[in-house]
Design a protein around this motif. Structure first.
Motif, mmCIF file in Angstrom:
data_model
loop_
_atom_site.group_PDB
_atom_site.id
_atom_site.type_symbol
_atom_site.label_atom_id
_atom_site.label_comp_id
_atom_site.label_asym_id
_atom_site.label_seq_id
_atom_site.Cartn_x
_atom_site.Cartn_y
_atom_site.Cartn_z
ATOM 1 N N ASN A 32 35.116 58.285 57.549
ATOM 2 C CA ASN A 32 35.430 58.398 56.343
ATOM 3 C C ASN A 32 36.901 58.021 55.735
ATOM 4 O O ASN A 32 36.644 58.864 55.153
ATOM 5 C CB ASN A 32 35.091 59.482 56.259
ATOM 6 C CG ASN A 32 33.387 60.186 56.528
ATOM 7 O OD1 ASN A 32 32.743 58.812 57.011
ATOM 8 N ND2 ASN A 32 33.873 61.711 57.153
ATOM 9 N N THR A 83 33.573 54.872 54.136
ATOM 10 C CA THR A 83 33.813 55.469 52.361
ATOM 11 C C THR A 83 33.043 54.891 52.294
ATOM 12 O O THR A 83 32.636 53.309 52.090
ATOM 13 C CB THR A 83 35.008 55.408 52.335
ATOM 14 O OG1 THR A 83 35.887 54.415 52.170
ATOM 15 C CG2 THR A 83 35.382 57.036 52.855
ATOM 16 N N ARG A 130 31.477 59.726 50.751
ATOM 17 C CA ARG A 130 31.944 59.755 52.292
ATOM 18 C C ARG A 130 30.742 58.703 52.258
ATOM 19 O O ARG A 130 30.222 59.854 53.390
ATOM 20 C CB ARG A 130 32.589 61.104 52.832
ATOM 21 C CG ARG A 130 33.891 61.661 52.362
ATOM 22 C CD ARG A 130 34.932 61.696 53.541
ATOM 23 N NE ARG A 130 36.379 61.995 53.030
ATOM 24 C CZ ARG A 130 37.734 62.336 53.448
ATOM 25 N NH1 ARG A 130 37.386 62.841 54.771
ATOM 26 N NH2 ARG A 130 38.254 62.143 52.776
#
Length: 330
Positions: A74, A164, A182
């Motif tokens: 992420n 992300t 995310r």
């Protein structure tokens, strides 16, 4: 002779690096040389000793007694030790000088926390950084997509990465409204794995889910009748299985993530001033990042938002190219 003295005599030892440390891949742009590294963000670990034995593409090769880890998730470092050694390896690979102390410009997602930023600083200094400059991913993507820093006409940049998705309204070289989620390519793959297990009772791996996404996945209505055979295992006893997965099944898995991206853009638009919203209505949206290659995504955004949408060239490299352009000017 001191390192500082050596750097003053040999400027190439401190040549600037622009680093896109991504969940799926790390890309490094070297000042004066261009994009010099594009490798998976992977580290191979010896399962008995715990030693790091390979990095990048080499780490992805299957070997007995070795497991692979992803140090970045992420957009943030989740395995600090592995990330530090991996980044040091990559920097040495592109620089090739043991005394190099480059300035590093590093992309960070909009929602990064102070702790996550500190871990990234530590990894960069471990990789012999002389100076560290952070740049938000949407701004780097905007530059890499061709927006000039001083351009008064606003545009929206949507960077769909592996870990992300960053949405930003950009004007005059700054992000005037940002939304970071995310959610990205990896979340889409995970959703496909879950849907295939629910619909067909078969467990597939990440690579198979990604292949389904690339081959028959779509952000718009799927083509009726399109199917793909996949191999996996039984969820309880692990026996080998195969199943014929339809494009409709993959679309069902992907749609929540696509709707989340649409809503994030809508939220950014609603938070903009009337002047910026008017610019965006004329100029539209620039779509970047590896996740932007999902079939039908530009058409879906255009249909649901009612604004022009353009998929940039080489969307996977846009952030690294933008970082390199910015570093060259500063």
């Amino acid at each position: 002779m001191s390192v500082r003295r050596l750097e003053s005599m040999l400027p190439f030892l401190s040549r600037d690096l622009a680093i896109d440390l991504g969940t799926a891949a790390t890309r490094i742009h070297v000042r004066g040389k261009g994009l010099m590294l594009n490798e998976p963000s992977l580290v191979a670990v010896d399962s008995e000793t715990g030693q790091f034995v390979a990095f990048g593409a080499e780490a992805g090769r299957q070997r007995a007694g070795v497991v692979t880890v992803r140090p970045v998730r992420n957009g943030a470092i989740v395995e600090p030790d592995a990330a530090r050694v991996m980044l040091r390896h990559f920097v040495h690979k592109v620089h090739g000088h043991p005394y190099a102390r480059p300035r590093m410009t590093i992309a960070v997602p909009g929602g990064i926390t102070a702790i996550e930023r500190r871990v990234m600083v530590e990894a960069a200094y471990e990789a012999q950084a002389r100076q560290i400059i952070f740049m938000e991913q949407p701004l780097a993507a905007a530059l890499g997509a061709g927006l000039a820093l001083g351009d008064p006409m606003a545009a929206i940049v949507v960077d769909v990465g592996s870990g992300t998705t960053d949405v930003a309204a950009v004007s005059m070289g700054r992000a005037v409204a940002v939304r970071s989620m995310r959610t990205g390519g990896e979340a889409m793959d995970a959703a496909i794995r879950l849907e295939v297990r629910r619909a067909h009772g078969i467990v597939i791996d990440d690579r198979t889910a990604e292949t389904l996404k690339e081959q028959i996945g779509s952000a718009c209505e799927p083509s009726a009748g399109r199917r793909m055979e996949v191999s996996g295992t039984h969820p309880r006893h692990g026996a080998p299985m195969s199943a014929m997965v339809s494009a409709e099944c993959v679309h069902e898995a992907l749609d929540p993530a696509v709707r989340a991206i649409v809503e994030a853009v809508r939220e950014v638009l609603e938070s903009c001033s009337p002047e910026i919203a008017a610019d965006v209505a004329r100029r539209g949206l620039l779509l970047t990042g590896g996740g932007a290659l999902l079939s039908g995504l530009p058409r879906r955004l255009r249909r649901d938002l009612g604004i022009p949408v353009a998929l940039v060239n080489r969307p996977q490299h846009t952030v690294a190219l933008g970082l390199g352009m910015w570093a060259a000017r500063n």
